[in-house]
Design a protein around this motif. Sequence first.
Motif, PDB file in Angstrom:
ATOM      1  N   PHE A 481       0.850  -1.190   0.000  1.00  0.00           N
ATOM      2  CA  PHE A 481       0.000   0.000   0.000  1.00  0.00           C
ATOM      3  C   PHE A 481       0.891   1.247   0.000  1.00  0.00           C
ATOM      4  CE2 PHE A 481      -2.595  -3.317   1.881  1.00  0.00           C
ATOM      5  CZ  PHE A 481      -3.833  -3.119   1.294  1.00  0.00           C
ATOM      6  N   SER A 482       0.509   2.244  -0.809  1.00  0.00           N
ATOM      7  CA  SER A 482       1.265   3.494  -0.897  1.00  0.00           C
ATOM      8  C   SER A 482       0.304   4.665  -0.941  1.00  0.00           C
ATOM      9  CB  SER A 482       2.153   3.513  -2.148  1.00  0.00           C
ATOM     10  OG  SER A 482       3.039   2.422  -2.170  1.00  0.00           O
ATOM     11  N   GLN A 483       0.791   5.799  -0.446  1.00  0.00           N
ATOM     12  CA  GLN A 483       0.025   7.041  -0.466  1.00  0.00           C
ATOM     13  C   GLN A 483       0.446   7.863  -1.678  1.00  0.00           C
ATOM     14  OE1 GLN A 483      -2.125   7.580   2.140  1.00  0.00           O
ATOM     15  NE2 GLN A 483      -2.957   9.513   1.416  1.00  0.00           N
ATOM     16  N   ILE A 484      -0.561   8.398  -2.406  1.00  0.00           N
ATOM     17  CA  ILE A 484      -0.284   9.265  -3.554  1.00  0.00           C
ATOM     18  C   ILE A 484      -0.436  10.710  -3.100  1.00  0.00           C
ATOM     19  CG2 ILE A 484      -0.940   9.878  -5.912  1.00  0.00           C
ATOM     20  CD1 ILE A 484      -2.122   7.084  -6.203  1.00  0.00           C
ATOM     21  N   ALA A 532      -8.872  -3.768   5.006  1.00  0.00           N
ATOM     22  CA  ALA A 532      -9.212  -2.383   5.345  1.00  0.00           C
ATOM     23  C   ALA A 532      -8.075  -1.466   4.902  1.00  0.00           C
ATOM     24  CB  ALA A 532      -9.454  -2.240   6.842  1.00  0.00           C
ATOM     25  N   ARG A 533      -8.410  -0.313   4.408  1.00  0.00           N
ATOM     26  CA  ARG A 533      -7.397   0.617   3.906  1.00  0.00           C
ATOM     27  C   ARG A 533      -6.529   1.125   5.068  1.00  0.00           C
ATOM     28  NH1 ARG A 533      -8.762   6.099   0.416  1.00  0.00           N
ATOM     29  NH2 ARG A 533      -6.844   7.269   0.890  1.00  0.00           N
ATOM     30  N   PRO A 534      -5.219   0.925   4.980  1.00  0.00           N
ATOM     31  CA  PRO A 534      -4.345   1.424   6.058  1.00  0.00           C
ATOM     32  C   PRO A 534      -4.027   2.906   5.844  1.00  0.00           C
ATOM     33  CG  PRO A 534      -3.048   0.266   4.431  1.00  0.00           C
ATOM     34  CD  PRO A 534      -4.476   0.163   3.971  1.00  0.00           C
ATOM     35  N   SER A 535      -3.656   3.567   6.915  1.00  0.00           N
ATOM     36  CA  SER A 535      -3.246   4.970   6.837  1.00  0.00           C
ATOM     37  C   SER A 535      -1.743   5.079   7.026  1.00  0.00           C
ATOM     38  CB  SER A 535      -3.977   5.803   7.889  1.00  0.00           C
ATOM     39  OG  SER A 535      -3.679   5.328   9.193  1.00  0.00           O
ATOM     40  N   ILE A 536      -1.200   6.232   6.700  1.00  0.00           N
ATOM     41  CA  ILE A 536       0.241   6.415   6.703  1.00  0.00           C
ATOM     42  C   ILE A 536       0.831   6.362   8.105  1.00  0.00           C
ATOM     43  CG2 ILE A 536       0.160   8.923   6.864  1.00  0.00           C
ATOM     44  CD1 ILE A 536       2.471   6.948   4.509  1.00  0.00           C
ATOM     45  N   ASP A 537       0.045   6.745   9.115  1.00  0.00           N
ATOM     46  CA  ASP A 537       0.555   6.778  10.492  1.00  0.00           C
ATOM     47  C   ASP A 537      -0.001   5.638  11.351  1.00  0.00           C
ATOM     48  OD1 ASP A 537      -2.010   7.651  10.458  1.00  0.00           O
ATOM     49  OD2 ASP A 537      -1.678   9.489  11.621  1.00  0.00           O
ATOM     50  N   GLN A 538      -0.573   4.629  10.731  1.00  0.00           N
ATOM     51  CA  GLN A 538      -1.189   3.537  11.487  1.00  0.00           C
ATOM     52  C   GLN A 538      -0.154   2.555  12.022  1.00  0.00           C
ATOM     53  OE1 GLN A 538      -4.296   1.588   9.270  1.00  0.00           O
ATOM     54  NE2 GLN A 538      -4.596  -0.033  10.796  1.00  0.00           N
ATOM     55  N   PHE A 539       0.995   2.415  11.307  1.00  0.00           N
ATOM     56  CA  PHE A 539       1.994   1.418  11.675  1.00  0.00           C
ATOM     57  C   PHE A 539       3.363   2.081  11.825  1.00  0.00           C
ATOM     58  CE2 PHE A 539      -1.257  -0.676   9.112  1.00  0.00           C
ATOM     59  CZ  PHE A 539      -1.623  -1.728   9.931  1.00  0.00           C
ATOM     60  N   ASP A 540       4.178   1.475  12.671  1.00  0.00           N
ATOM     61  CA  ASP A 540       5.558   1.913  12.837  1.00  0.00           C
ATOM     62  C   ASP A 540       6.421   1.190  11.804  1.00  0.00           C
ATOM     63  OD1 ASP A 540       8.014   2.802  13.625  1.00  0.00           O
ATOM     64  OD2 ASP A 540       8.092   1.647  15.488  1.00  0.00           O
ATOM     65  N   THR A 541       6.899   1.930  10.806  1.00  0.00           N
ATOM     66  CA  THR A 541       7.699   1.336   9.735  1.00  0.00           C
ATOM     67  C   THR A 541       9.143   1.831   9.769  1.00  0.00           C
ATOM     68  OG1 THR A 541       6.950   3.096   8.236  1.00  0.00           O
ATOM     69  CG2 THR A 541       5.698   1.028   8.242  1.00  0.00           C
ATOM     70  N   SER A 542       9.600   2.219  10.951  1.00  0.00           N
ATOM     71  CA  SER A 542      10.968   2.732  11.069  1.00  0.00           C
ATOM     72  C   SER A 542      12.010   1.650  10.813  1.00  0.00           C
ATOM     73  CB  SER A 542      11.183   3.347  12.451  1.00  0.00           C
ATOM     74  OG  SER A 542      10.910   2.382  13.464  1.00  0.00           O
ATOM     75  N   SER A 543      11.704   0.389  11.151  1.00  0.00           N
ATOM     76  CA  SER A 543      12.655  -0.706  10.954  1.00  0.00           C
ATOM     77  C   SER A 543      12.287  -1.603   9.782  1.00  0.00           C
ATOM     78  CB  SER A 543      12.748  -1.549  12.230  1.00  0.00           C
ATOM     79  OG  SER A 543      11.481  -2.090  12.567  1.00  0.00           O
ATOM     80  N   SER A 544      11.024  -1.675   9.437  1.00  0.00           N
ATOM     81  CA  SER A 544      10.590  -2.521   8.319  1.00  0.00           C
ATOM     82  C   SER A 544       9.248  -2.025   7.812  1.00  0.00           C
ATOM     83  CB  SER A 544      10.462  -3.980   8.771  1.00  0.00           C
ATOM     84  OG  SER A 544       9.881  -4.769   7.753  1.00  0.00           O
TER      85      SER A 544
END
Length: 604
Positions: A481-484, A532-544
């Motif tokens: 998933f990516s944000q445009i 469900a559509r995820p949001s940009i701040d829903q997950f911590d992606t600092s390591s992966s």
Amino acid sequence: VFCSQLVNAVIMSCYQLKSSLGYAANKQNNLALIENDKLLFIAANTIQILDIGDASVSQQCGNFDGDKHVVLHGTADGIGAFAVHPNKQYFAFGEIGDCPNAYIYSYPQLEPQQTLQNGTQRRYSDMQFNANGAYLATVGGAPDHMLTIWDWQAGTVILRAKAFSQDVFSVRFSPYNQNRLITAGTGHIRFWEMAQTFTGLKLQGKIGKFGTVDLSDIWCFVEFPSGKILSGSEHGHILMWHTDHIQFVVRPDAHGACHSSNIIYLDICSASHDDTAVLVSASDDGYVRFWDCRNIEFFEPSDEMPFYAAQLKHEVRVSSKQCRLVSMIRYGDSGNGWLIQDAMGHIWRLSVSDDDDDDDDNVRSVLSFHGLRVSGIECSIDSHEMITAGKDGSLRHWDLETQSCAFMKQMPSPINVLRSLNLKQHFALFCDDGVVRIVRQDDAAFVLRCALRLHDEAIVDAAISNDGQCMATLTQKQLFFSQIRSSDDSISLEPIGFVALPSCELQLRSIQWSTDSKALYAYHQHDIIVYARPSIDQFDTSSSFEIKLIPDVFTFVPFLSAEDEDAVRQANEPETETENENEKEEKKVENESEAQITKTNVFD
């Protein structure tokens, strides 16, 4: 067969094909000249005749217009092969389907002359008329690979035999002996003879023995008056066959090969200034080479010289860009012109100078379409414009009013999916190298606006939400998933994260956003899978960037449950028993009648 023909008939009665903006460029033996500058080729379920003598044909060739561009529709699932009669007054084509037919048509009247039936089970892979045009040889594809010799005027089979157990690419009659022909294909070449035996006329074939030479697919061959055969190979070597054995290998030196990959064309021609024999070879690597081959027909190998040393006279690279040559035919009266079929979407015209010291060879594109296959189409809702993408990596802009390609852009990787963005004149390209590329359509060019590698493998599907703000890309292993983010002067992609897909358990198909852009739908076998559509701040992606997104799974239940199926089966059983009892009663009556007749005969 009847249902397939009925469906085709219904479609043709409802729709009329107006134009054709394509060509089966990756299909073997898909070039023939039926008249000067009149090119015959297959495109989908049609045979088309195109006048390539007009200088403007490569710019505007879609419309079927009089004698310039003629189309003939097939009646089955497609057209597998065709052949042109030596006198150019007839041509034949064989279809693809269940027990397909082959048809003979007159030219230029385009009227059916003969229908040949039961030549193969599923598809025709190649065909050719003999030198005087009395016979037609056809060869079928899997599962039967049947070689059939026809008296096409009478519509009857003369001889037939199984050509080989694997694919057969080519069948050719000998130009010097009407009773000989050659087939070649996957890992084989076979030499056939129509021989008169004490039990009648037979079709006898000898498999070529490769000996110490590596086994190879064979796409092309040429015959000498002595009966020797010169063939190509997938390793780039040229092989001289005598009877059913390789006599020697043609190579430039002791360790080299004539080409670096599969040889797709061979021919022997004469140099115009001294009549010396010249061997012309072409490979799918894009090179056409001309070799001095004097006395090659009568060369005898020895321990000191086990190979024939061919001297390279001249070579031509067809295109500086990516190309993959498939077929090649002679063109023009001068003897030094060829038409070349390129699987990457071109038909090239090659004219070679008579002077060996002159490098002024002319190679130009006669036709340019998508190569390989078209992977995406986007049509404008307010103009006659169309954008297409292909596995050849090209993105093309078409003007449907003029039936021409206005401009194009070549991408560095095959394009698997094409999607339009909510931002006007912007398109997203999802490519084989795992990169998402966003381009803008200007007045006369495509401009690359953004490129981001999201995957390390090919993107197989993609979906953009209806609000234009979220994008999902799918590979065999990941759902990303990516944000445009877009503004008037810029556009960018910001990764949200990916869901790992165990390939052995879950292979998603055909992803699609809901109308409210809040959920992404996919399916796997009988399951509908909803993320469900995820949001940009829903997950911590600092390591992966891997995220845990648990989908909802809805399993489709068959319309009939197991209990329903049992009930239907039981309901049908009494009828079956009644039918069996009726059959027994009828059989009993018949037996009694026969017994009565027998008794009467005895008393008589």
